[in-house]
Design an enzyme around this catalytic site. Structure first.
Site, PDB file in Angstrom:
ATOM      1  N   THR A 192      45.959 -71.539 -66.555  1.00 46.72           N
ATOM      2  CA  THR A 192      47.264 -70.856 -67.440  1.00 46.72           C
ATOM      3  C   THR A 192      48.253 -70.323 -66.347  1.00 46.72           C
ATOM      4  O   THR A 192      47.793 -69.793 -65.222  1.00 46.72           O
ATOM      5  CB  THR A 192      47.088 -69.875 -68.323  1.00 46.72           C
ATOM      6  OG1 THR A 192      46.294 -68.653 -67.866  1.00 46.72           O
ATOM      7  CG2 THR A 192      46.185 -70.517 -69.441  1.00 46.72           C
ATOM      8  N   GLN A 195      52.353 -65.932 -69.224  1.00 43.93           N
ATOM      9  CA  GLN A 195      52.012 -65.470 -70.654  1.00 43.93           C
ATOM     10  C   GLN A 195      52.451 -66.470 -71.614  1.00 43.93           C
ATOM     11  O   GLN A 195      53.675 -66.812 -71.584  1.00 43.93           O
ATOM     12  CB  GLN A 195      52.653 -64.098 -70.963  1.00 43.93           C
ATOM     13  CG  GLN A 195      52.183 -63.387 -71.967  1.00 43.93           C
ATOM     14  CD  GLN A 195      52.685 -61.745 -72.311  1.00 43.93           C
ATOM     15  OE1 GLN A 195      53.553 -61.522 -71.514  1.00 43.93           O
ATOM     16  NE2 GLN A 195      52.244 -61.187 -73.025  1.00 43.93           N
ATOM     17  N   SER A 217      38.426 -66.048 -69.728  1.00 46.55           N
ATOM     18  CA  SER A 217      39.398 -65.144 -69.701  1.00 46.55           C
ATOM     19  C   SER A 217      38.997 -63.777 -70.544  1.00 46.55           C
ATOM     20  O   SER A 217      37.598 -64.063 -70.800  1.00 46.55           O
ATOM     21  CB  SER A 217      40.816 -65.435 -70.111  1.00 46.55           C
ATOM     22  OG  SER A 217      41.729 -64.531 -70.076  1.00 46.55           O
ATOM     23  N   ASP A 219      40.032 -61.331 -73.724  1.00 40.15           N
ATOM     24  CA  ASP A 219      40.212 -61.453 -75.221  1.00 40.15           C
ATOM     25  C   ASP A 219      41.510 -62.021 -75.444  1.00 40.15           C
ATOM     26  O   ASP A 219      42.057 -62.810 -76.452  1.00 40.15           O
ATOM     27  CB  ASP A 219      39.898 -60.337 -75.973  1.00 40.15           C
ATOM     28  CG  ASP A 219      38.313 -60.003 -76.142  1.00 40.15           C
ATOM     29  OD1 ASP A 219      37.581 -60.975 -76.153  1.00 40.15           O
ATOM     30  OD2 ASP A 219      37.971 -59.012 -75.551  1.00 40.15           O
ATOM     31  N   GLY A 220      42.679 -61.615 -74.735  1.00 42.65           N
ATOM     32  CA  GLY A 220      44.044 -61.854 -74.609  1.00 42.65           C
ATOM     33  C   GLY A 220      44.274 -63.299 -74.989  1.00 42.65           C
ATOM     34  O   GLY A 220      45.280 -63.879 -75.744  1.00 42.65           O
ATOM     35  N   ARG A 323      43.771 -52.477 -64.128  1.00 45.34           N
ATOM     36  CA  ARG A 323      43.156 -54.123 -64.185  1.00 45.34           C
ATOM     37  C   ARG A 323      42.549 -54.384 -63.069  1.00 45.34           C
ATOM     38  O   ARG A 323      41.404 -55.143 -63.335  1.00 45.34           O
ATOM     39  CB  ARG A 323      44.365 -55.050 -64.709  1.00 45.34           C
ATOM     40  CG  ARG A 323      43.665 -56.508 -65.019  1.00 45.34           C
ATOM     41  CD  ARG A 323      44.803 -57.372 -65.171  1.00 45.34           C
ATOM     42  NE  ARG A 323      45.214 -56.987 -67.074  1.00 45.34           N
ATOM     43  CZ  ARG A 323      44.460 -57.407 -67.963  1.00 45.34           C
ATOM     44  NH1 ARG A 323      43.335 -58.186 -67.479  1.00 45.34           N
ATOM     45  NH2 ARG A 323      44.676 -57.275 -69.265  1.00 45.34           N
ATOM     46  N   ARG A 329      38.043 -50.215 -65.758  1.00 49.43           N
ATOM     47  CA  ARG A 329      39.444 -49.408 -66.334  1.00 49.43           C
ATOM     48  C   ARG A 329      39.517 -48.821 -67.670  1.00 49.43           C
ATOM     49  O   ARG A 329      40.336 -47.821 -67.724  1.00 49.43           O
ATOM     50  CB  ARG A 329      40.457 -50.646 -66.412  1.00 49.43           C
ATOM     51  CG  ARG A 329      40.216 -51.598 -67.595  1.00 49.43           C
ATOM     52  CD  ARG A 329      41.262 -52.812 -67.550  1.00 49.43           C
ATOM     53  NE  ARG A 329      42.168 -52.653 -68.774  1.00 49.43           N
ATOM     54  CZ  ARG A 329      42.838 -53.349 -69.491  1.00 49.43           C
ATOM     55  NH1 ARG A 329      42.528 -54.678 -69.274  1.00 49.43           N
ATOM     56  NH2 ARG A 329      43.485 -53.192 -70.454  1.00 49.43           N
TER      57      ARG A 329
END
Length: 565
Positions: A192, A195, A217, A219-220, A323, A329
């Site tokens: 990717t 966004q 990745s 969960d986003g 992050r 984090r």
């Protein structure tokens, strides 16, 4: 080496498996080392042949096998052929009392005759039988037949190179790529670039070319994929595409939940990645609940994990600046937010689940309990390990803070089951949007059958539909991927900072619901509405920030499909 005369011929096809096989083969590197190898429906047994007593025997459970391949040797003058089986059994961790999946490779040389093609044919026969038996064992787990990704399958793997500490691609090539090759799972890797890249891609892609979509990745990225699928004109068919998750982010909540549902020992970091890669190779598919979420702007989102307001949402969003340090984090964000604890004022309402009455001793459950869903589901077949009862302090708080109206059914729905009208076919043949039959318009009052929490000061409101909200936060020990429930938590003002910290520390072991905290309330619900009164704040859906304002949600049981074992 001649074939053992006592070797039985394969039996007729039985439940997808050709009966017991037996053979004697040599070691790949040393022809003087010989093994007797036998294959049954459940195991591959290997025993070294020697003149000394007490021959070592190793038994491999076929549920731990991801694949087996047959091939010729690298030397053209070698008349032998080879087959190699790949296993990932649980073994004791190095310098640890726990266990985790570890790779084991078993390779054998087949030289029954001087004809290379005949030897290769025999090696292929064994490889094929091991693969078939392994698939049969996986699909029969717990005595139930499960849905399986079509073989050979075609998988699209979407990788966010910036997720977590920016190591998702390296983690894939170092831990998962070889496993997929061993399992003969062909895949296309998509990196990717920005966004919503994944969202845009799956909204337009020809899904007939793919048997599963896999996200490497946090969960986003899965949030993007699910919403992209639900924005398609053919959403009802598209959302049935099996979805897989490989943990490559910071939170990795769904990956931790799937691992938990498989009843495997706890795992983190690379061990969790290996577990999820193993389940992807096995290719068993269960159901996944989705939650339809309506925002004040009339925008609708679909969520697979959580809806949060207050403390949890603040930590989720504000910790983005850390992050680069990975999962730690969230600890950093928690400590920062505890130092300046915020309180939010708002209104909360929900449609509670009416619990089934407890059966008297001696009653016959099979005649009284509802039947199981008609879709095969690995995830739903596993038993809940912990179903907490509200403590007296929780009950008294709930009775003091909320008003319960009578339990009349809502139009087109009931408390015991969601009778959602999934979709309608329009005159042009297109499928219309999913109908949320439990939800009124946001500017309309909630139905009388809902529970309304009086205007209250909250530290957090958290709606969860998986067992974990992070790798190390076990939010709902009894949750399943397709239990048809929203697990609603809220913490009221007045809780001290140490008490709130103790709650989250207890959540690491799933013990927070048994802590007796008078400020914590837990309810199982089908739908909810949250109306913030405090003018500024954060609301997150699956860890992603959404617009701040009134929001409501409804569960849709088993709407999606999940690769989960």
């Amino acid at each position: 080496m001649e074939k053992d005369a006592s070797e039985p011929e394969p039996s007729r096809q039985r439940n997808g498996f050709v009966g017991v096989l037996y053979g004697e083969f040599t070691d790949m590197l040393n022809d003087r080392v010989r093994y007797s190898v036998s294959l049954t429906e459940s195991a591959l047994t290997i025993q070294r042949i020697s003149s000394s007593p007490g021959r070592t025997k190793v038994v491999f459970n076929l549920t731990d096998c991801v694949g087996c391949r047959a091939y010729k040797g690298p030397d053209s003058s070698d008349v032998g052929a080879y087959f190699t089986a790949y296993f990932y059994p649980f073994k004791r961790r190095w310098m640890s009392a726990g266990v985790a999946r570890q790779r084991v490779e078993q390779c054998f040389r087949v030289a029954l005759v001087q004809d290379p093609l005949a030897n290769l044919h025999e090696a292929e026969r064994w490889a094929h039988a091991i693969r078939d038996a392994s698939a049969l064992q996986a699909s029969r787990r717990d005595g139930v037949m499960y849905t399986e990704v079509r073989r050979p399958c075609r998988v699209m793997i979407l990788v966010n190179p910036h997720s977590g500490r920016g190591q998702a691609l390296q983690l894939f090539t170092g831990h998962v790529q070889g496993m997929l090759t061993e399992a003969a799972v062909p895949y296309t890797l998509v990196i990717t670039e920005h966004q919503n890249h994944a969202r845009e891609l799956v909204r337009k892609v020809d899904l007939s070319q793919w048997d599963a979509l896999v996200i490497m990745s946090g969960d986003g990225l899965l949030f993007e994929v699910i919403n992209g699928l639900m924005e398609r004109e053919d959403w009802q068919e598209a959302i049935q595409t099996p979805l897989g998750i490989l943990p490559g982010g910071s939170g990795n909540a769904l990956a931790a939940s799937i691992h938990h549902y498989s009843q495997s020992p706890p795992a983190w970091n690379e061990e969790l990645l290996l577990s999820c890669g193993f389940m992807l190779c096995k290719g068993l598919v269960g159901s996944l609940d989705l939650v339809s979420i309506h925002l004040a702007s009339r925008r609708r989102l679909f969520s697979f994990l959580s809806l949060a307001w207050g403390f949890v949402a603040d930590v989720d969003i504000e910790s983005e600046k850390y992050r680069h340090v990975g999962a730690i984090r969230f600890l950093m964000g928690t400590l920062v937010r505890l130092a300046s604890l915020r309180v939010y004022q708002g209104r909360l309402a929900y449609l509670p689940v009416k619990e089934a009455p407890k059966l008297p001793k001696g009653s016959i459950k099979a005649h009284l309990e509802p039947s199981t869903p008609n879709h095969p589901s690995l995830c739903s077949s596993l038993p809940c390990q912990f179903v907490p009862n509200s403590s007296p302090s929780q009950n008294s708080l709930h009775n003091r803070k909320s008003t319960n109206s009578n339990q009349n059914t809502i139009s087109n729905s009931s408390n015991n089951a969601i009778t959602t009208k999934r979709s309608e076919t329009q005159s042009d043949g297109k499928t219309s949007a999913l109908v949320d039959s439990l939800l009124p318009e946001l500017d309309q009052p909630v139905p009388e059958s809902w529970t309304v929490v009086k205007e209250e000061d909250f530290v957090l409101v958290l709606a969860v539909y998986q067992s974990h909200i992070a790798e190390d936060l076990w939010a709902v020990p009894g949750a399943m991927a397709d239990d048809g429930l929203i697990h609603l938590f809220y913490v009221t003002a007045g809780i001290s900072r140490p008490a709130l910290l103790r709650l989250f520390l207890a959540m690491e072991k799933g013990a927070h619901l048994a802590s007796g905290c008078p400020h914590l309330v837990y309810e199982k619900v089908k739908a909810l509405r949250l109306e913030p009164i405090t003018p500024h704040g954060m609301i997150s859906v699956d860890g992603e920030m959404v617009e701040y304002g009134p929001v409501q949600a409804q569960i849709h049981p088993g709407l999606a499909r999940l690769v989960c074992g």
